[in-house]
Design a protein around this motif. Structure first.
Motif, PDB file in Angstrom:
ATOM      1  N   ASN A 363       0.834  -1.199   0.000  1.00  0.00           N
ATOM      2  CA  ASN A 363       0.000   0.000   0.000  1.00  0.00           C
ATOM      3  C   ASN A 363       0.874   1.256   0.000  1.00  0.00           C
ATOM      4  O   ASN A 363       0.581   2.238  -0.679  1.00  0.00           O
ATOM      5  CB  ASN A 363      -0.913  -0.008   1.229  1.00  0.00           C
ATOM      6  CG  ASN A 363      -2.116   0.891   1.071  1.00  0.00           C
ATOM      7  OD1 ASN A 363      -2.954   0.666   0.204  1.00  0.00           O
ATOM      8  ND2 ASN A 363      -2.197   1.926   1.898  1.00  0.00           N
ATOM      9  N   ALA A 364       1.985   1.210   0.777  1.00  0.00           N
ATOM     10  CA  ALA A 364       2.897   2.356   0.829  1.00  0.00           C
ATOM     11  C   ALA A 364       3.587   2.572  -0.515  1.00  0.00           C
ATOM     12  O   ALA A 364       3.812   3.717  -0.944  1.00  0.00           O
ATOM     13  CB  ALA A 364       3.931   2.139   1.930  1.00  0.00           C
ATOM     14  N   ILE A 365       3.921   1.485  -1.208  1.00  0.00           N
ATOM     15  CA  ILE A 365       4.590   1.597  -2.508  1.00  0.00           C
ATOM     16  C   ILE A 365       3.727   2.360  -3.514  1.00  0.00           C
ATOM     17  O   ILE A 365       4.230   3.161  -4.319  1.00  0.00           O
ATOM     18  CB  ILE A 365       4.942   0.191  -3.050  1.00  0.00           C
ATOM     19  CG1 ILE A 365       6.058  -0.433  -2.206  1.00  0.00           C
ATOM     20  CG2 ILE A 365       5.354   0.247  -4.518  1.00  0.00           C
ATOM     21  CD1 ILE A 365       6.357  -1.880  -2.559  1.00  0.00           C
ATOM     22  N   LYS A 366       2.407   2.150  -3.460  1.00  0.00           N
ATOM     23  CA  LYS A 366       1.498   2.801  -4.411  1.00  0.00           C
ATOM     24  C   LYS A 366       1.539   4.318  -4.292  1.00  0.00           C
ATOM     25  O   LYS A 366       1.339   5.032  -5.277  1.00  0.00           O
ATOM     26  CB  LYS A 366       0.059   2.312  -4.193  1.00  0.00           C
ATOM     27  CG  LYS A 366      -0.174   0.846  -4.491  1.00  0.00           C
ATOM     28  CD  LYS A 366      -1.615   0.465  -4.165  1.00  0.00           C
ATOM     29  CE  LYS A 366      -1.843  -1.032  -4.288  1.00  0.00           C
ATOM     30  NZ  LYS A 366      -3.226  -1.397  -3.898  1.00  0.00           N
ATOM     31  N   PHE A 367       1.773   4.803  -3.062  1.00  0.00           N
ATOM     32  CA  PHE A 367       1.629   6.239  -2.819  1.00  0.00           C
ATOM     33  C   PHE A 367       2.966   6.951  -2.561  1.00  0.00           C
ATOM     34  O   PHE A 367       2.979   8.145  -2.287  1.00  0.00           O
ATOM     35  CB  PHE A 367       0.700   6.469  -1.617  1.00  0.00           C
ATOM     36  CG  PHE A 367      -0.706   6.008  -1.854  1.00  0.00           C
ATOM     37  CD1 PHE A 367      -1.633   6.830  -2.483  1.00  0.00           C
ATOM     38  CD2 PHE A 367      -1.102   4.732  -1.475  1.00  0.00           C
ATOM     39  CE1 PHE A 367      -2.931   6.400  -2.707  1.00  0.00           C
ATOM     40  CE2 PHE A 367      -2.399   4.295  -1.699  1.00  0.00           C
ATOM     41  CZ  PHE A 367      -3.313   5.129  -2.319  1.00  0.00           C
ATOM     42  N   THR A 368       4.084   6.216  -2.633  1.00  0.00           N
ATOM     43  CA  THR A 368       5.385   6.833  -2.346  1.00  0.00           C
ATOM     44  C   THR A 368       6.227   6.862  -3.618  1.00  0.00           C
ATOM     45  O   THR A 368       6.588   5.800  -4.142  1.00  0.00           O
ATOM     46  CB  THR A 368       6.124   6.049  -1.241  1.00  0.00           C
ATOM     47  OG1 THR A 368       5.265   5.906  -0.108  1.00  0.00           O
ATOM     48  CG2 THR A 368       7.387   6.778  -0.813  1.00  0.00           C
ATOM     49  N   PRO A 395       2.215  11.252   0.367  1.00  0.00           N
ATOM     50  CA  PRO A 395       1.446  12.476   0.621  1.00  0.00           C
ATOM     51  C   PRO A 395       0.521  12.400   1.832  1.00  0.00           C
ATOM     52  O   PRO A 395      -0.071  13.404   2.218  1.00  0.00           O
ATOM     53  CB  PRO A 395       0.637  12.642  -0.671  1.00  0.00           C
ATOM     54  CG  PRO A 395       0.451  11.238  -1.166  1.00  0.00           C
ATOM     55  CD  PRO A 395       1.724  10.513  -0.821  1.00  0.00           C
ATOM     56  N   GLY A 396       0.390  11.231   2.447  1.00  0.00           N
ATOM     57  CA  GLY A 396      -0.561  11.100   3.564  1.00  0.00           C
ATOM     58  C   GLY A 396      -1.954  10.787   3.056  1.00  0.00           C
ATOM     59  O   GLY A 396      -2.211  10.717   1.850  1.00  0.00           O
ATOM     60  N   GLY A 446       3.615  11.938   5.116  1.00  0.00           N
ATOM     61  CA  GLY A 446       3.580  10.489   5.035  1.00  0.00           C
ATOM     62  C   GLY A 446       2.520   9.856   5.902  1.00  0.00           C
ATOM     63  O   GLY A 446       1.744  10.530   6.589  1.00  0.00           O
ATOM     64  N   THR A 447       2.524   8.534   5.884  1.00  0.00           N
ATOM     65  CA  THR A 447       1.529   7.755   6.620  1.00  0.00           C
ATOM     66  C   THR A 447       2.234   6.673   7.412  1.00  0.00           C
ATOM     67  O   THR A 447       3.224   6.096   6.945  1.00  0.00           O
ATOM     68  CB  THR A 447       0.530   7.110   5.643  1.00  0.00           C
ATOM     69  OG1 THR A 447      -0.106   8.134   4.875  1.00  0.00           O
ATOM     70  CG2 THR A 447      -0.521   6.310   6.386  1.00  0.00           C
ATOM     71  N   CYS A 448       1.714   6.376   8.579  1.00  0.00           N
ATOM     72  CA  CYS A 448       2.274   5.298   9.416  1.00  0.00           C
ATOM     73  C   CYS A 448       1.136   4.419   9.916  1.00  0.00           C
ATOM     74  O   CYS A 448       0.231   4.891  10.602  1.00  0.00           O
ATOM     75  CB  CYS A 448       3.051   5.882  10.594  1.00  0.00           C
ATOM     76  SG  CYS A 448       3.770   4.605  11.675  1.00  0.00           S
ATOM     77  N   PHE A 449       1.188   3.140   9.556  1.00  0.00           N
ATOM     78  CA  PHE A 449       0.241   2.155  10.062  1.00  0.00           C
ATOM     79  C   PHE A 449       0.923   1.369  11.171  1.00  0.00           C
ATOM     80  O   PHE A 449       2.064   0.920  11.016  1.00  0.00           O
ATOM     81  CB  PHE A 449      -0.206   1.197   8.958  1.00  0.00           C
ATOM     82  CG  PHE A 449      -1.181   1.802   7.995  1.00  0.00           C
ATOM     83  CD1 PHE A 449      -2.529   1.861   8.291  1.00  0.00           C
ATOM     84  CD2 PHE A 449      -0.740   2.319   6.775  1.00  0.00           C
ATOM     85  CE1 PHE A 449      -3.438   2.411   7.404  1.00  0.00           C
ATOM     86  CE2 PHE A 449      -1.638   2.875   5.878  1.00  0.00           C
ATOM     87  CZ  PHE A 449      -2.988   2.919   6.193  1.00  0.00           C
TER      88      PHE A 449
END
Length: 459
Positions: A363-368, A395-396, A446-449
């Motif tokens: 999921n992170a690869i798609k948005f980074t 982008p978060g 960014g995003t952190c799960f």
């Protein structure tokens, strides 16, 4: 004594002639014959004596008896008691019906009431107060009742009661909520009629109210289930439409580049063949992941997802993930692994836990597009769980999507690949473990799960 009374006692009139009354029958309260006391009081000058409630007449030489209410009147001549008039009514049948009614009502949540027009108060079965958690009583004022009604229901209900008081008979049942002593609200239904009318106005308003809270909750649950079914139906329709696109896209690439590689007329150099083979491999993996998600979803729906637990080194598990994922990183994105020097061993299903971490990394690869994706774990300070995280420099997640990202088929960006199942499946897996996934974010940073896995797993 009148003829009806004799019939009730199964006596004939002639059997009383010449008899002493005290030898024939008595007027009892509980087990005490109060008739001699009553006669004595009349002799001493008392003119009127009202019988106490639950008094009864009983034949002294038999078992015949019936409950009565009534009065004794003493008539005097020249200062002496000359006549005694005993007026009474047999209410055995009414008392029996009242007891049976109370016995039946005690097993229900139905409460009789009547409105006292003169005193402007409601007389209600004491069980009603106890049921709602209040001290036992048998009445309350109109204002007190109004305060107990839910604000959203107050105008309708009190307006209907005011109409009844004003002479506008309405037998329609009304539903409303009442405030319980514990602060919660309970659903009721009430209906009323006139006991009688005088000059077109009600003599007394009587009715019943019934707790319908359990039925209301079942009704609401059924409505929620219906709404969820409608939403689910729409989601599945959208899912099938999206699936046709998601499956067709990698298949078209696989078929197209395979045809190019096998076409004898195509003049391809070694570099082109290598590139086409890589594209076929990438699209095959994408298709495999898609099918895997669909199979997992079907297992979740059927509650047949299997788990196989063992003691697992998290450092080894994360190292395997790193070696597999480092090859998938975009050109300007670095994959970082952050684990303690000494590995922590956790009882878990390693395959399912890898699936969760891989889903979060994918999921992170798609948005980074640049920066890094970092993943690792730490034992929580509370000593009860391990916190596994995946963080990116993308982008978060927009605010409007934060409460929906774990829903099935939801995609924050419809232009990105996938069908919106990865996060939902990962959350389900973590809940099987007894944990969950939380989102930590700062928009633009960014995003952190964070996946929380209990040290003592549920299996």
């Amino acid at each position: 004594m009148n003829t009806r009374a004799l019939e009730d006692l199964n006596w004939k009139r002639e059997e009383f002639i010449g008899k002493n009354l005290f030898e024939i029958l008595g007027v009892f309260y509980e087990v005490r014959n109060v008739l001699p006391e009553i006669i004595n009081q009349l002799n001493q000058g008392t003119k009127f004596i009202e019988l106490v409630p639950n008094a009864y007449i009983r034949v002294l030489n038999g078992c015949d008896k019936f409950y009565i209410n009534g009065q004794f009147l003493g008539l005097r001549e020249n200062g002496y008691l000359s006549k005694i008039i005993f007026l009474f009514r047999n209410y055995e049948r009414e008392l029996t019906q009242e007891y049976l009614l109370n016995l039946a009502l005690a097993k229900t949540k139905i409460f009789p009431w009547f409105f006292d027009l003169e005193r402007n108060k409601m007389n209600i079965d004491p069980r009603w107060f106890v049921h709602l958690g209040y001290p036992a009583s048998d009445y309350l004022s109109s204002a007190e009742f109004s305060d107990m009604v839910h604000p959203d229901d107050r105008e309708t209900l009190l307006g209907a009661l005011a109409g009844q008081v004003a002479g506008s008979l309405n037998k329609k049942p009304y539903t409303y909520r009442l405030h319980r002593a514990d602060g919660t609200w309970e659903w009721f239904e009430a209906q009323s009629v006139y006991l009688g009318e005088v000059n077109g106005m009600p003599y007394r308003i009587v009715g019943v109210c019934q707790s319908i809270h359990d039925h209301k909750m079942i009704e609401n649950n059924l409505m929620d289930a219906r709404d969820k079914a409608l939403v689910s139906d729409k989601l599945k329709s959208a899912f099938l439409a999206n699936m046709s696109h998601e499956i067709r896209t990698p298949l078209n690439a696989i078929v197209g580049f395979s045809n190019l590689l096998t076409d004898s007329d195509a003049e391809l150099d070694a570099e082109e063949k290598k590139e086409y083979a890589k594209l076929i491999n990438t699209n095959s993996e994408q298709l495999l992941l898609l099918i895997s998600d669909i199979l997992d979803l079907s297992k979740i729906e059927a509650n047949t997802m299997e788990f196989h637990y063992s003691e697992q080194s998290l450092n080894d598990l994360f190292t395997d993930i790193y070696h597999a994922q480092v090859l998938n990183m975009p050109p300007n994105v670095e994959l970082r692994m952050d684990v303690p020097e000494n590995s922590f061993y956790l009882r878990t299903d390693p395959m399912r836990l890898k699936q969760v971490i891989n889903n979060l990394i994918n999921n992170a690869i798609k948005f980074t597009v640049e920066g890094y994706i970092s993943f690792g774990y730490r034992v929580a300070k509370n000593g009860k769980e391990v916190c596994l995280y995946v963080q990116d420099t993308g982008p978060g997640i927009p605010e409007e999507s934060r409460n929906k990202i774990f829903e099935r088929f939801y995609k924050a960006d419809s232009f990105k690949g996938g069908v919106g199942l990865g996060l939902s499946i990962s959350q389900t897996i973590m809940r099987y473990f007894g944990g969950n996934i939380e989102l930590n974010f700062e928009l633009g940073q960014g995003t952190c799960f964070v996946a929380r896995h209990p040290l003592t797993c549920c299996a």
